[in-house]
Design a protein around this motif. Structure first.
Motif, short mmCIF file in Angstrom:
data_model
loop_
_atom_site.label_atom_id
_atom_site.label_comp_id
_atom_site.label_asym_id
_atom_site.label_seq_id
_atom_site.Cartn_x
_atom_site.Cartn_y
_atom_site.Cartn_z
N ASN A 6 49.23 -36.38 -3.38
CA ASN A 6 48.99 -36.54 -1.68
C ASN A 6 49.96 -35.61 -1.03
O ASN A 6 51.16 -35.64 -1.37
CB ASN A 6 49.07 -37.76 -1.11
N LEU A 7 49.49 -34.92 0.00
CA LEU A 7 50.44 -33.81 0.76
C LEU A 7 50.24 -34.13 2.21
O LEU A 7 49.06 -34.14 2.80
CB LEU A 7 50.14 -32.41 0.26
N LEU A 8 51.31 -34.41 2.77
CA LEU A 8 51.25 -34.34 4.35
C LEU A 8 51.71 -33.28 5.06
O LEU A 8 52.97 -32.85 4.59
CB LEU A 8 52.22 -35.62 4.73
N ILE A 9 51.01 -32.72 5.89
CA ILE A 9 51.57 -31.44 6.62
C ILE A 9 51.97 -31.86 8.25
O ILE A 9 51.02 -32.48 8.89
CB ILE A 9 50.62 -30.28 6.57
N ARG A 26 45.77 -24.15 8.66
CA ARG A 26 44.54 -24.61 8.46
C ARG A 26 43.93 -23.93 7.04
O ARG A 26 43.57 -24.81 6.09
CB ARG A 26 43.68 -24.38 9.72
N GLU A 27 44.12 -22.47 6.95
CA GLU A 27 43.88 -21.84 5.78
C GLU A 27 44.37 -22.47 4.66
O GLU A 27 43.80 -22.60 3.35
CB GLU A 27 43.98 -20.42 5.93
N LEU A 28 45.90 -22.53 4.69
CA LEU A 28 46.63 -23.36 3.51
C LEU A 28 46.12 -24.52 3.13
O LEU A 28 45.81 -24.70 1.96
CB LEU A 28 48.07 -23.15 3.85
N ALA A 29 46.01 -25.43 4.04
CA ALA A 29 45.35 -26.75 3.70
C ALA A 29 43.97 -26.64 2.97
O ALA A 29 43.82 -27.24 2.00
CB ALA A 29 45.23 -27.76 5.00
N GLU A 30 43.12 -25.84 3.56
CA GLU A 30 41.86 -25.84 3.04
C GLU A 30 41.80 -25.17 1.73
O GLU A 30 41.02 -25.79 0.76
CB GLU A 30 40.76 -25.18 3.90
N GLY A 31 42.64 -24.34 1.34
CA GLY A 31 42.95 -23.60 0.31
C GLY A 31 43.44 -24.42 -1.03
O GLY A 31 43.33 -24.05 -1.87
N MET A 32 44.17 -25.32 -0.29
CA MET A 32 44.78 -26.22 -1.80
C MET A 32 43.97 -27.73 -2.03
O MET A 32 44.67 -28.38 -2.64
CB MET A 32 46.41 -26.28 -1.21
N LEU A 33 43.08 -27.78 -1.41
CA LEU A 33 42.38 -28.93 -1.56
C LEU A 33 41.81 -29.27 -2.98
O LEU A 33 41.57 -30.59 -3.44
CB LEU A 33 40.91 -28.93 -0.61
N ASP A 34 41.73 -28.17 -3.73
CA ASP A 34 41.78 -28.47 -5.25
C ASP A 34 42.76 -29.27 -5.94
O ASP A 34 42.63 -29.69 -6.95
CB ASP A 34 41.20 -27.31 -6.06
N LYS A 35 44.15 -28.94 -5.38
CA LYS A 35 45.23 -29.36 -5.93
C LYS A 35 45.65 -30.66 -5.24
O LYS A 35 46.36 -31.52 -5.78
CB LYS A 35 46.49 -28.35 -5.88
N PHE A 36 45.45 -31.03 -3.77
CA PHE A 36 46.12 -31.85 -3.08
C PHE A 36 45.17 -32.75 -2.41
O PHE A 36 44.04 -32.08 -1.94
CB PHE A 36 47.16 -31.51 -2.36
N ASN A 37 45.22 -33.97 -2.09
CA ASN A 37 44.68 -34.63 -1.03
C ASN A 37 45.40 -34.39 0.35
O ASN A 37 46.64 -34.76 0.15
CB ASN A 37 44.69 -36.43 -1.22
#
Length: 422
Positions: A6-9, A26-37
């Protein structure tokens, strides 16, 4: 992926706001969804100071955007030219985000950016303590160094306090990620080489699948030019925040030397277009009107989906910083200019990340901030070579380097790896 972390930004601004850091996060968050909630805490859409009525009735608003949970905080409206209203808005975000931290569940990692200045880092420390999580501090701009560089305050007490608090945030971080070679050096200088927090550099980016070169006769590019009376003009464009850190008032004085009606080598009339908004926009407009600079055009911020057309409309693009910004901030706008294959008119300090990229690729002409004679000379060079293969190749080389080394996918992959390893 089983058992995703789980990652909080803490983002301050997030889509649909047009702030460059909000777009990157936004692009960072959407790009890391395979690794983090991923959960983002940010303000209600308000980057330009105005807030829609639908965001004025509750303290918090929850939504999900493309798989990312977003918790928005209500903040007061503000004016970019009024310091008190800006401070009130920022402080409301800071305390609202502290409270919102209790509303999200267990977190393994907390990532906070250096926006707003000082408070962004302190939010990350707060999130680390409250959530017993690892803290990644993403420094896009160093403060008080940025404040000192442009003389925003003369108070040594204030700048010393800012430095103490931001070094405190750095010390409490498990990892600092910054965005340029010169910014890594700033971390080392802050700590004078002793007990330097773990620091890595990862370039910012633009989504090269959304921003890319278009043909000159593209109808949407043509429509943009027609709307702002730029048809058949040689366009030297500035696109982005028209704010304090870019010395734009002095650059406008250089532009004044190029009289309305000046023709480029290929016969087109030269126009200087400024696309965006910010705290010095009104001053620039007044200067333009006072001196009858009819070859200067001011254009509002473009929606993200329109950016490809406005950037492609420019023949040459400014990428500028005020003196003293080397090692302090990195103009992310460069990546959009390279993505659409445009040559760059750089006013950047030697050794700064973006100037290094421009010079390594021979993707434009650069000079030091404050060297106004050199700025004028470089503008004239582009005017005298308008339409030439030489100018076109500058843009191509910058684009090739971006596709090879500076893609969104590559930078996002590095973020995920570094966060999981810290």
């Amino acid at each position: 992926m089983p058992n995703k972390k789980n990652l909080l930004i803490y983002a301050h601004y997030y889509i649909p706001d047009t702030a460059s850091t909000g777009q990157i996060l936004r692009e960072l968050a959407e790009g890391m969804l395979d690794k983090f909630n991923i959960t983002v805490i940010c303000v209600v859409p308000s980057y330009l100071g105005i807030i829609e009525d639908k965001y004025k009735t509750q303290k918090y608003y929850e939504e999900e955007i493309n798989g990312v949970k977003v918790l928005r905080i209500q903040v007061p409206e503000f004016s970019k030219t009024n310091k008190k209203s800006r401070v009130k808005n920022i402080v409301s975000y800071f305390f609202g985000a502290m409270g919102a931290t209790f509303k999200v569940g267990k977190m393994d990692y907390v990532l906070s950016i250096s926006q707003p200045p000082i408070l962004g880092g302190l939010l990350g420390v707060w999130g680390k303590w409250v959530k017993h999580a690892k803290f990644i501090y993403n420094i896009q701009d160093f403060n008080p160094e940025q404040v000192l560089a442009v003389g925003y305050t003369k108070s040594k007490f204030i700048t010393d306090a800012m430095m103490w608090f931001d070094k405190f945030s750095c010390k409490r971080s498990d990892l600092i990620i910054t965005v340029g070679r010169d910014l890594v050096e700033t971390v080392e200088e802050r700590f004078k080489g002793k007990k330097v927090p773990k620091t890595v550099m990862i370039n910012n980016w633009i989504d090269e699948k959304e921003i890319y070169p278009l043909e000159a006769d593209n109808p949407r590019v043509g429509a943009f030019k027609k709307q702002y009376r730029l048809d058949d003009k040689f366009i030297i464009m500035y696109s982005g925040n028209i704010g304090l850190y870019y010395d734009l008032e002095n650059l406008l004085k250089v532009i004044k030397k190029f009289k309305p009606g000046t023709q480029a080598a290929d016969g087109r009339e030269v126009v200087f277009a400024f696309v965006g908004a910010g705290s010095v926009l009104d001053k620039l407009i007044r200067h333009k009107e006072k001196h009858h600079m009819d070859n200067v055009v001011f254009i509002p911020y473009q929606a993200k989906e329109e950016l490809i057309y406005s950037l492609n409309a420019g023949d040459v693009h400014w990428c500028v910083n005020a003196k003293g910004i080397k090692g302090v901030s990195c103009p992310s706008k460069y990546y959009g200019l390279a993505a659409c294959g445009k040559p760059v008119l750089g006013v950047l300090e030697s050794g700064s990340e973006v100037r290094c990229l421009i010079e390594e690729t021979n993707g434009g002409l650069c000079c030091e901030p404050g060297e106004y004679d050199e700025v004028e000379k470089n503008i004239r060079w582009f005017i005298d070579h308008a339409g030439s293969a030489e100018v076109e190749q500058m843009g191509h080389r910058g684009h090739e380097n971006l596709i090879k080394n500076l893609t969104r996918e590559e930078s996002v992959r590095k973020y995920a790896e570094e966060i999981l390893e810290c």
